[in-house]
Design a protein around this motif. Structure first.
Motif, short mmCIF file in Angstrom:
data_model
loop_
_atom_site.label_atom_id
_atom_site.label_comp_id
_atom_site.label_asym_id
_atom_site.label_seq_id
_atom_site.Cartn_x
_atom_site.Cartn_y
_atom_site.Cartn_z
N LYS A 127 45.00 27.72 52.05
CA LYS A 127 43.82 27.99 52.87
C LYS A 127 43.32 29.39 52.58
CE LYS A 127 44.80 24.17 55.06
NZ LYS A 127 44.11 22.95 54.79
N LYS A 128 42.03 29.50 52.24
CA LYS A 128 41.44 30.80 51.93
C LYS A 128 40.49 31.22 53.04
CE LYS A 128 40.30 29.15 47.94
NZ LYS A 128 39.61 28.96 46.69
N SER A 129 40.65 32.45 53.52
CA SER A 129 39.71 32.98 54.52
C SER A 129 38.66 33.87 53.86
CB SER A 129 40.45 33.77 55.59
OG SER A 129 41.06 34.91 55.05
N GLU A 130 38.98 34.40 52.70
CA GLU A 130 38.04 35.23 51.95
C GLU A 130 38.28 34.96 50.47
OE1 GLU A 130 37.34 39.96 51.06
OE2 GLU A 130 38.38 39.39 52.88
N CYS A 131 37.18 34.77 49.73
CA CYS A 131 37.33 34.50 48.31
C CYS A 131 36.03 34.80 47.58
CB CYS A 131 37.71 33.04 48.07
SG CYS A 131 37.97 32.65 46.32
N PHE A 132 36.16 35.43 46.43
CA PHE A 132 34.98 35.70 45.61
C PHE A 132 34.33 34.41 45.13
CE2 PHE A 132 38.71 35.93 42.86
CZ PHE A 132 38.36 35.14 41.78
N CYS A 133 35.06 33.30 45.21
CA CYS A 133 34.52 32.01 44.78
C CYS A 133 33.53 31.42 45.78
CB CYS A 133 35.64 31.02 44.51
SG CYS A 133 36.61 30.59 45.97
N PHE A 134 33.45 32.00 47.00
CA PHE A 134 32.52 31.49 47.99
C PHE A 134 31.08 31.86 47.66
CE2 PHE A 134 36.00 31.88 51.50
CZ PHE A 134 36.64 30.78 51.00
N ARG A 135 30.89 32.86 46.78
CA ARG A 135 29.54 33.32 46.42
C ARG A 135 29.44 33.59 44.94
NH1 ARG A 135 27.63 37.05 51.26
NH2 ARG A 135 28.36 35.62 52.76
N SER A 136 28.22 33.52 44.45
CA SER A 136 27.97 33.93 43.06
C SER A 136 28.19 35.43 42.96
CB SER A 136 26.54 33.60 42.66
OG SER A 136 26.34 32.21 42.67
N GLN A 137 28.62 35.88 41.80
CA GLN A 137 28.86 37.30 41.55
C GLN A 137 27.83 37.80 40.54
OE1 GLN A 137 31.25 38.97 43.28
NE2 GLN A 137 31.65 37.03 44.31
N VAL A 138 27.25 38.97 40.81
CA VAL A 138 26.28 39.58 39.92
C VAL A 138 26.92 40.82 39.31
CG1 VAL A 138 24.00 40.63 39.71
CG2 VAL A 138 24.38 38.81 41.37
N LEU A 139 26.94 40.87 37.98
CA LEU A 139 27.46 42.05 37.28
C LEU A 139 26.37 42.64 36.41
CD1 LEU A 139 31.05 40.99 36.14
CD2 LEU A 139 30.40 42.37 38.09
N LYS A 140 26.17 43.93 36.59
CA LYS A 140 25.21 44.66 35.76
C LYS A 140 25.83 44.89 34.38
CE LYS A 140 23.04 46.97 39.68
NZ LYS A 140 22.22 45.83 39.93
N PRO A 141 25.05 45.31 33.40
CA PRO A 141 25.60 45.55 32.06
C PRO A 141 26.81 46.49 32.09
CG PRO A 141 23.21 45.72 32.02
CD PRO A 141 23.61 45.59 33.46
N GLY A 142 27.93 46.03 31.54
CA GLY A 142 29.15 46.82 31.46
C GLY A 142 29.88 47.04 32.77
N GLU A 143 29.40 46.46 33.87
CA GLU A 143 30.00 46.68 35.19
C GLU A 143 31.36 46.00 35.31
OE1 GLU A 143 28.91 46.27 39.95
OE2 GLU A 143 27.67 45.23 38.48
N LYS A 144 32.24 46.66 36.06
CA LYS A 144 33.58 46.13 36.34
C LYS A 144 33.73 46.09 37.86
CE LYS A 144 37.53 47.18 33.87
NZ LYS A 144 38.57 48.08 33.37
N LYS A 145 34.28 44.98 38.39
CA LYS A 145 34.46 44.82 39.84
C LYS A 145 35.86 44.31 40.14
CE LYS A 145 29.97 43.39 41.74
NZ LYS A 145 29.27 42.26 42.39
N ASN A 146 36.35 44.69 41.31
CA ASN A 146 37.57 44.10 41.85
C ASN A 146 37.15 43.04 42.85
OD1 ASN A 146 39.41 45.70 40.44
ND2 ASN A 146 39.19 47.34 41.92
N LEU A 147 37.66 41.84 42.70
CA LEU A 147 37.31 40.71 43.55
C LEU A 147 38.53 40.29 44.36
CD1 LEU A 147 35.41 38.67 40.82
CD2 LEU A 147 34.44 40.26 42.48
N THR A 148 38.32 40.00 45.64
CA THR A 148 39.43 39.73 46.57
C THR A 148 39.54 38.26 46.93
OG1 THR A 148 39.11 41.93 47.51
CG2 THR A 148 40.33 40.36 48.84
#
Length: 181
Positions: A127-148
């Motif tokens: 069971k997931k209460s929070e997930c980056f898969c619930f929304r589309s992710q936007v990355l700018k050129p060369g951007e790096k993100k941490n997803l929870t």
């Protein structure tokens, strides 16, 4: 009635067939999501909300090992990596893990992560209460993100399930469909 020659009629039929095939292919994604939601097939997991989280009972006598996997669809110029390869968890307790994603090209890209859980039976208990898969992710050129991802393995998971794999595959999404997170 308009009379159409044989070659033109074939062209009209092929064009119509192409449009219908494209429409069918476009409709498959939401139909697949509904099918997986109804049947519980293909490792799609449900969400658990904070009101339910307070009612959880932790099984401190048992551990389940979760392996984290990450994949990128071939037409998406991203890198995705789980920040840890596995985690031993107590059923009934919430945990949080992160994935790192990076856009490798000089163009803004929208991606959507699709989760999968194996073995299939385990998907009913993750069971997931929070997930980056619930929304589309936007990355700018060369951007790096941490997803929870914040999750819990239900304490009622069958005793013979001692480990499971949580896998994410990112696909390129249409900009018009993005829900920025």
């Amino acid at each position: 009635m308009i009379k159409i020659s044989g070659i033109k009629r074939t062209t009209v039929y092929l064009t119509l067939l192409t449009v219908l095939m494209f429409g069918f292919g476009y409709a498959l994604v939401p139909l697949y999501d509904v099918f997986c939601e109804v049947t519980g097939l293909n490792g799609k997991t449900g969400r658990i909300y904070n009101a339910e989280a307070s009612k959880l009972v932790v099984d401190t006598e048992r551990f389940v090992t979760i392996h984290f996997d990450s994949n990128i669809n071939g037409n998406l110029a991203w890198k995705l990596k789980a920040d840890q390869k596995f985690l031993k968890v107590n059923p009934g307790k919430f945990y949080e893990v992160t994935y790192t994603v990076e856009n490798m090209i000089n163009e803004e890209i929208v991606g959507q992560a699709i989760p999968s859980v194996t073995p299939q039976i385990a998907s009913l208990y993750l069971k997931k209460s929070e997930c980056f898969c619930f929304r589309s992710q936007v990355l700018k050129p060369g951007e790096k993100k941490n997803l929870t991802v914040r999750f819990e393995v239900d304490k009622d998971i069958p005793k013979n399930v001692e480990s499971l794999t949580l896998s994410y595959t990112f696909f390129r999404a249409l900009k018009e469909d993005k829900k920025v997170s």
